[in-house]
Design an enzyme around this catalytic site. Sequence first.
Site, mmCIF file in Angstrom:
data_model
loop_
_atom_site.group_PDB
_atom_site.id
_atom_site.type_symbol
_atom_site.label_atom_id
_atom_site.label_comp_id
_atom_site.label_asym_id
_atom_site.label_seq_id
_atom_site.Cartn_x
_atom_site.Cartn_y
_atom_site.Cartn_z
ATOM 1 N N GLN A 50 64.190 -8.628 19.694
ATOM 2 C CA GLN A 50 63.583 -9.471 21.310
ATOM 3 C C GLN A 50 63.012 -10.524 21.102
ATOM 4 O OE1 GLN A 50 61.294 -5.026 21.489
ATOM 5 N NE2 GLN A 50 62.335 -5.789 23.592
ATOM 6 N N HIS A 70 77.426 -8.544 23.134
ATOM 7 C CA HIS A 70 78.453 -9.086 23.435
ATOM 8 C C HIS A 70 79.529 -9.001 24.139
ATOM 9 C CE1 HIS A 70 77.186 -11.808 19.834
ATOM 10 N NE2 HIS A 70 76.378 -11.952 20.696
ATOM 11 N N ASP A 83 71.246 -14.009 21.662
ATOM 12 C CA ASP A 83 71.418 -14.480 20.716
ATOM 13 C C ASP A 83 70.547 -15.536 20.162
ATOM 14 O OD1 ASP A 83 73.845 -13.258 20.681
ATOM 15 O OD2 ASP A 83 74.925 -15.233 21.924
ATOM 16 N N ARG A 108 51.743 -7.174 14.596
ATOM 17 C CA ARG A 108 52.635 -5.528 14.431
ATOM 18 C C ARG A 108 54.252 -6.910 14.899
ATOM 19 N NH1 ARG A 108 55.361 -1.583 17.767
ATOM 20 N NH2 ARG A 108 57.108 -0.448 16.653
ATOM 21 N N HIS A 153 63.532 -1.798 14.383
ATOM 22 C CA HIS A 153 63.142 -1.700 15.963
ATOM 23 C C HIS A 153 64.317 -1.405 16.902
ATOM 24 C CE1 HIS A 153 59.629 -2.691 18.956
ATOM 25 N NE2 HIS A 153 60.620 -2.499 19.503
ATOM 26 N N ASN A 197 60.652 3.055 15.194
ATOM 27 C CA ASN A 197 60.264 2.746 15.878
ATOM 28 C C ASN A 197 60.493 3.642 17.160
ATOM 29 O OD1 ASN A 197 58.454 0.494 18.586
ATOM 30 N ND2 ASN A 197 60.227 0.894 19.643
ATOM 31 N N GLU A 198 59.791 4.491 18.483
ATOM 32 C CA GLU A 198 60.079 4.713 19.549
ATOM 33 C C GLU A 198 61.979 6.244 18.868
ATOM 34 O OE1 GLU A 198 60.229 2.977 23.178
ATOM 35 O OE2 GLU A 198 57.660 2.723 22.161
ATOM 36 N N ASN A 335 53.303 4.805 20.726
ATOM 37 C CA ASN A 335 53.375 3.232 22.007
ATOM 38 C C ASN A 335 52.938 3.904 22.757
ATOM 39 O OD1 ASN A 335 54.294 2.326 19.366
ATOM 40 N ND2 ASN A 335 56.424 1.636 20.320
ATOM 41 N N TYR A 337 52.409 3.215 27.391
ATOM 42 C CA TYR A 337 52.913 3.083 28.285
ATOM 43 C C TYR A 337 51.888 3.665 29.941
ATOM 44 C CZ TYR A 337 55.463 -0.667 25.704
ATOM 45 O OH TYR A 337 55.601 -1.894 25.253
ATOM 46 N N GLU A 404 51.858 -0.061 20.159
ATOM 47 C CA GLU A 404 52.091 -0.797 21.748
ATOM 48 C C GLU A 404 51.382 0.036 22.535
ATOM 49 O OE1 GLU A 404 56.824 -1.374 22.162
ATOM 50 O OE2 GLU A 404 57.299 -1.132 20.812
HETATM 51 C C1 NOJ Z 1 58.885 -0.440 23.781
HETATM 52 C C2 NOJ Z 1 59.629 -0.824 22.473
HETATM 53 O O1 NOJ Z 1 59.225 -0.779 21.632
HETATM 54 C C3 NOJ Z 1 59.516 -1.799 23.544
HETATM 55 O O2 NOJ Z 1 60.687 -2.840 22.321
HETATM 56 C C4 NOJ Z 1 60.066 -2.478 24.624
HETATM 57 O O3 NOJ Z 1 60.199 -3.764 24.806
HETATM 58 C C5 NOJ Z 1 58.872 -1.743 25.372
HETATM 59 N N1 NOJ Z 1 58.437 -0.040 25.579
HETATM 60 C C6 NOJ Z 1 58.412 -2.350 26.578
HETATM 61 O O4 NOJ Z 1 59.437 -1.513 27.768
#
Ligand code: NOJ
Length: 494
Positions: A50, A70, A83, A108, A153, A197-198, A335, A337, A404
């Site tokens: 990212q 791509h 990229d 992190r 990730h 991750n996730e 994580n 949200y 997160e």
């Molecule tokens: C969790 C993900 O680990 C992360 O890569 C993503 O950008 C965020 N959620 C927000 O959507």
Amino acid sequence: MLLFVYLIFCSGLIVSQCRLTTEDGCNLPAKGNSKFPSNFSFGVATAAYQIEGGWNADGKGLSLWDDFTHNYPHMIDDKTTGDVAADSYHRFDQDLAALKELKVTHYRFSISWSRIFPNGDISSRNQYGIDYYNNVIDKLEANDIQPIVTMVHFDLPYEIQKIGGFANPLFINQFVTYAIELFNNYGDRVKTWITFNEPLLYCKSGYGEANYPPQIHGAGLIDYICVDNTLKAHAAAYRVYKSKFFNTQGGKIGISLDSQFSISNDTALTHRAMQYNLGFLAHPLFSKSGGYPEVMVEEIRRNSLKEGRITSRLPDLDGKWKHIIKGSADFLAINYYTSRYISRAEKPIGENPSFERDYDLDESIDPKWKRGLSRWLYCVPEGLESILKFIRDEYDNVEVIVTENGWSDKGDLEDIERIQYLKSHLQAVLNAINDGCNVRGYMYWSLIDNFEWQRGYTVKFGLYSVNMTSPTKERTARNSVGYYRKVIETHLLS
Ligand code: NOJ
């Protein structure tokens, strides 16, 4: 008068103005002590694909997300790629300056496997890639910032994906070989590791619903294999670390699990839903009995037999693996949200199998919840408090790091909503600590704006804005930087 202003702004087209008021629910009342413990870790999080760019720099191999962006540009909202992204591969010093300004104790970030082993295998070992992260870790150390390193990730070397990625049991040994390389190179300085991750998200989206790479249509079947191999690979790496590295390096290993809190008046229903969300991966690792949650084992087996299968779609964690996995994590990384209300759905068996079919719940939101720019993101801080208490009660108060938590918007520097979200979620963490939860740290997502997977660069999560169109990718602090820094300095919420 206030009502008049509200009607003018909120009745017409200027709806976004409405969201800037504090009246529409992104707050959480304080309960108890107003100060975070003195050893509490405050940090921020990012991920390699990212932010790094440099997609083919210095020998890096092709990755799954390189291939996806791509070759399937229509799958990304703005048809962009990672990229170049924020070009952190060439501009880590700009990130470091931001970390120092924020005064975080922890950072992190994730390592790109394709930089270390370009084709996924140890035979392709790439010293330039190894050196890049050595430099990052050294500079963090020189500035007293502790690294929290995620090994995978979402992104994988393309060659590993080509032979099935997480769906292939070979993955377990491939990952352990990669993990050993990381321990050997960085374990003297990295004391907190996160294997994956996730997993629930990449397994369901990538190996079930096929809307993320590698776009496999295997709902209710291959996504479950993906979870199974993730747990085995995690546990195998953990066991190697404990037997070969722990004595000299003394670090700890966890896994970042994503989960909403499932809200309902019916506590049994909430408990069942949480087993499917968090428990799918947390139960095998942290429960006393080990293995998948009993409710999932029973229900998925029953559904599978009704569908005419001879065995359950959920793999059988046999005795050996059940024991290797149980207890194979030193902390639970969460994580968080957002949350959802849940109610019974009773979807008919015979429909195509899927996690959703097995889960069998309808989900809804409260119209009063404030929404971020991401469609799925509503501000529900009480959900974070509840999930931390669920972990306390369900998993013997295991150590927790919130790895997160973040808010998306269009990118204004005056980010009042992000501050509200940050404040209310830090309040949730503090309330949970005051209620006996063993929460040791909080990492805001994200340090800087970055490539938000299929949303490309259309939504911004950063405390710092990044000028993506400029060749030098300047980072500029949003107002939330000042707010978070003050919390970090004082350990108080203002
Ligand atoms: C969790 C993900 O680990 C992360 O890569 C993503 O950008 C965020 N959620 C927000 O959507």
